[in-house]
Design a protein around this motif. Sequence first.
Motif, PDB file in Angstrom:
ATOM      1  N   ILE A  65     -15.346 -42.808  26.945  1.00 50.33           N
ATOM      2  CA  ILE A  65     -16.261 -43.336  25.924  1.00 50.33           C
ATOM      3  C   ILE A  65     -17.153 -44.433  26.526  1.00 50.33           C
ATOM      4  CG2 ILE A  65     -16.362 -44.601  23.733  1.00 50.33           C
ATOM      5  CD1 ILE A  65     -13.758 -43.147  22.954  1.00 50.33           C
ATOM      6  N   TRP A  66     -16.580 -45.271  27.383  1.00 48.85           N
ATOM      7  CA  TRP A  66     -17.349 -46.309  28.077  1.00 48.85           C
ATOM      8  C   TRP A  66     -18.488 -45.659  28.873  1.00 48.85           C
ATOM      9  CZ3 TRP A  66     -14.671 -50.939  30.992  1.00 48.85           C
ATOM     10  CH2 TRP A  66     -15.648 -51.805  31.470  1.00 48.85           C
ATOM     11  N   ILE A  67     -18.165 -44.598  29.587  1.00 48.18           N
ATOM     12  CA  ILE A  67     -19.177 -43.890  30.369  1.00 48.18           C
ATOM     13  C   ILE A  67     -20.283 -43.363  29.461  1.00 48.18           C
ATOM     14  CG2 ILE A  67     -19.601 -41.863  31.817  1.00 48.18           C
ATOM     15  CD1 ILE A  67     -16.768 -42.276  32.953  1.00 48.18           C
ATOM     16  N   ALA A  68     -19.873 -42.808  28.310  1.00 47.68           N
ATOM     17  CA  ALA A  68     -20.864 -42.263  27.371  1.00 47.68           C
ATOM     18  C   ALA A  68     -21.787 -43.347  26.836  1.00 47.68           C
ATOM     19  CB  ALA A  68     -20.144 -41.559  26.224  1.00 47.68           C
ATOM     20  N   LEU A  69     -21.224 -44.555  26.638  1.00 42.56           N
ATOM     21  CA  LEU A  69     -22.028 -45.646  26.090  1.00 42.56           C
ATOM     22  C   LEU A  69     -22.976 -46.249  27.125  1.00 42.56           C
ATOM     23  CD1 LEU A  69     -19.298 -47.516  23.993  1.00 42.56           C
ATOM     24  CD2 LEU A  69     -21.279 -46.277  23.091  1.00 42.56           C
ATOM     25  N   GLN A 104     -23.801 -44.903  30.417  1.00 41.99           N
ATOM     26  CA  GLN A 104     -24.501 -44.057  31.383  1.00 41.99           C
ATOM     27  C   GLN A 104     -25.510 -43.170  30.664  1.00 41.99           C
ATOM     28  OE1 GLN A 104     -22.306 -42.598  34.802  1.00 41.99           O
ATOM     29  NE2 GLN A 104     -23.087 -40.559  34.424  1.00 41.99           N
ATOM     30  N   PRO A 105     -26.784 -43.337  30.928  1.00 46.75           N
ATOM     31  CA  PRO A 105     -27.810 -42.522  30.260  1.00 46.75           C
ATOM     32  C   PRO A 105     -27.616 -41.032  30.566  1.00 46.75           C
ATOM     33  CG  PRO A 105     -28.788 -44.383  31.435  1.00 46.75           C
ATOM     34  CD  PRO A 105     -27.365 -44.311  31.855  1.00 46.75           C
ATOM     35  N   GLY A 106     -27.868 -40.234  29.553  1.00 42.45           N
ATOM     36  CA  GLY A 106     -27.793 -38.791  29.736  1.00 42.45           C
ATOM     37  C   GLY A 106     -26.439 -38.201  29.419  1.00 42.45           C
ATOM     38  N   THR A 107     -25.438 -39.052  29.173  1.00 42.57           N
ATOM     39  CA  THR A 107     -24.108 -38.554  28.805  1.00 42.57           C
ATOM     40  C   THR A 107     -24.017 -38.495  27.282  1.00 42.57           C
ATOM     41  OG1 THR A 107     -23.169 -39.585  30.784  1.00 42.57           O
ATOM     42  CG2 THR A 107     -21.626 -38.878  29.071  1.00 42.57           C
ATOM     43  N   GLY A 108     -24.081 -37.326  26.727  1.00 36.95           N
ATOM     44  CA  GLY A 108     -24.064 -37.185  25.275  1.00 36.95           C
ATOM     45  C   GLY A 108     -22.670 -37.236  24.704  1.00 36.95           C
TER      46      GLY A 108
END
Length: 556
Positions: free
Chosen positions: A211-215, A217-221
């Motif tokens: 979830i941290w990565i999704a928040l 990192q741009p482009g991670t939906g």
Amino acid sequence: MKILPLGSLRSPRHWKLLGVTTMFGCLFAYLLAMTWRRWGEPIVDLGRELYVPWQLAEGAVLYRDVYYYYGPLAAHLNALVFWVFGPSLFPLVAVNGALTLACLGLIAWEFYRQGGMVISIVCGVAFLCVFAFGHLSIFGNYNFFLPYSHELTWGFFITLGIVVLAGRDILHPSPIIPWILGLLAGLAGLTKIETSLAAGSVVAAWMALQIWIALKQPGTGWKATAGRLLPAVVSATAVIGAASAYFWLRTGDFSALLWPFNQWKVAAEGTLAQSATNVLFMGLDDPTGLLHDFFQSLGVCSAGLALIILAAVADKRTKQPWVSTVCWIAPVAYTAVVVFGYEADKVGLLLPVVALAGIGLAFAKMLRVPVSQSGWKQEAANLLWGVFALSLLLKMGLFQRIQHYGFVLAIPAFLLGVRLALKEFVEWIGKLGGSIALARAAVLFIIGSMVAHFWFNFSFQNYQAKVVPLGKGSDRLYYYPSWIHVPAGQVASLMEALTAQKDAKSLVVLPEGSFLNWASRKPSSMHWIEFTPPVFELVQEQKILTSLQNSPPDLV
């Protein structure tokens, strides 16, 4: 399997790998030879760990026909071993040896990633000498070969696999790993509560990192993130559901769906936690004394680290040879006093601090690095190990230790401490302008002295004291000449006498001694095989008496 071309063996890396593997193999062989047939605790837990899978291999249904308050996974794995090879000790020892080597491989691999070859070697040696083959107290059932609970060692191995795979997924995302993580988490849920909680904590931390990565990192939906989290939930649920369905199908009893989770019911009721035994094991009987020991250990450790810092800085800045000599000798002298004069097993009291330090350090580094960079991913993987270390310590409460339950529960925190000391601490001294060579040598000497002290002054002596044979053939073990008030010779004579009773088909041993059931191959006539205080905390005495009256054994 990837086959390396002959020319690749000229690579220094491959020669190092071959050398390290050979070294670990030689150490494993030495420890195996020194402890051969001296593992386990026949008077206490070993009997249950042999009796239960033996009965399952004979067709009994766990929980219904044989009382058992742990998860069902290891009992059924051991039953499979007995079903294939027959009820014999040696095949089980061989499987446990393979399990130990698998844990060693995962630990060495993980700490090579965390800190390099030297740290990997030190952690592997510490795992083998202190934990896998450990015999730090008079009881011999806290090792990986014949442990007091196979659910714990198998649960540790599974959770270790979760940590390594989850870290791998953070570094190199894979669509398959989430499915495997869920599968392993489900299997860990069928072992013991402590490993179940550790596995769940690591998977939850991995999900939080996704979830941290999704928040960040741009482009991670969010759809892609959900697509990575959902497989873990589905596969874990499938494993748990399959275990419940198995017992339902075996018995036709709808309540059997809950049998794999009996230990959670007991924990929720707090029944076992109220027993005097577990109050002692968690340190709740003397919190003030343990707090005193904690600060004493903290002071001893802090003084040692401070001495290394002063010696390293002074050695780097001095131009006098005699000063440099004193700087190198000082940590060695301090180590000799501490390891051989101070109760070194109290180092376990500091393990929660080590775990929290590992988590805090990894988290602080992650905040300073963008999610897209490899540095963030490396620290995220390190964070998972810290979560693993902290969550496994919960079972020991205030009484943190490397002996007893610590032979498994303390492993991650102890090895994390090795890495923090050999890597982060030494690097920090370098930034202060101190001698990295001195700091590294001092830390290595302290760790090596501690490992040697635990092995030669505790484990080795306990193993060598076991000289009386119990059992015959592949079932033979060696035991102390006397344990408390029970001469081992009398136990051996009793085993022979029971085996000679050909007409007697069933045996009940009071208050504890299902090892005699196993040795004589005479099953109990009743559901229960233990009659210890914790069992009486769970079961009303009248139930046991009624069962004994309704199904009287041929021998008591």
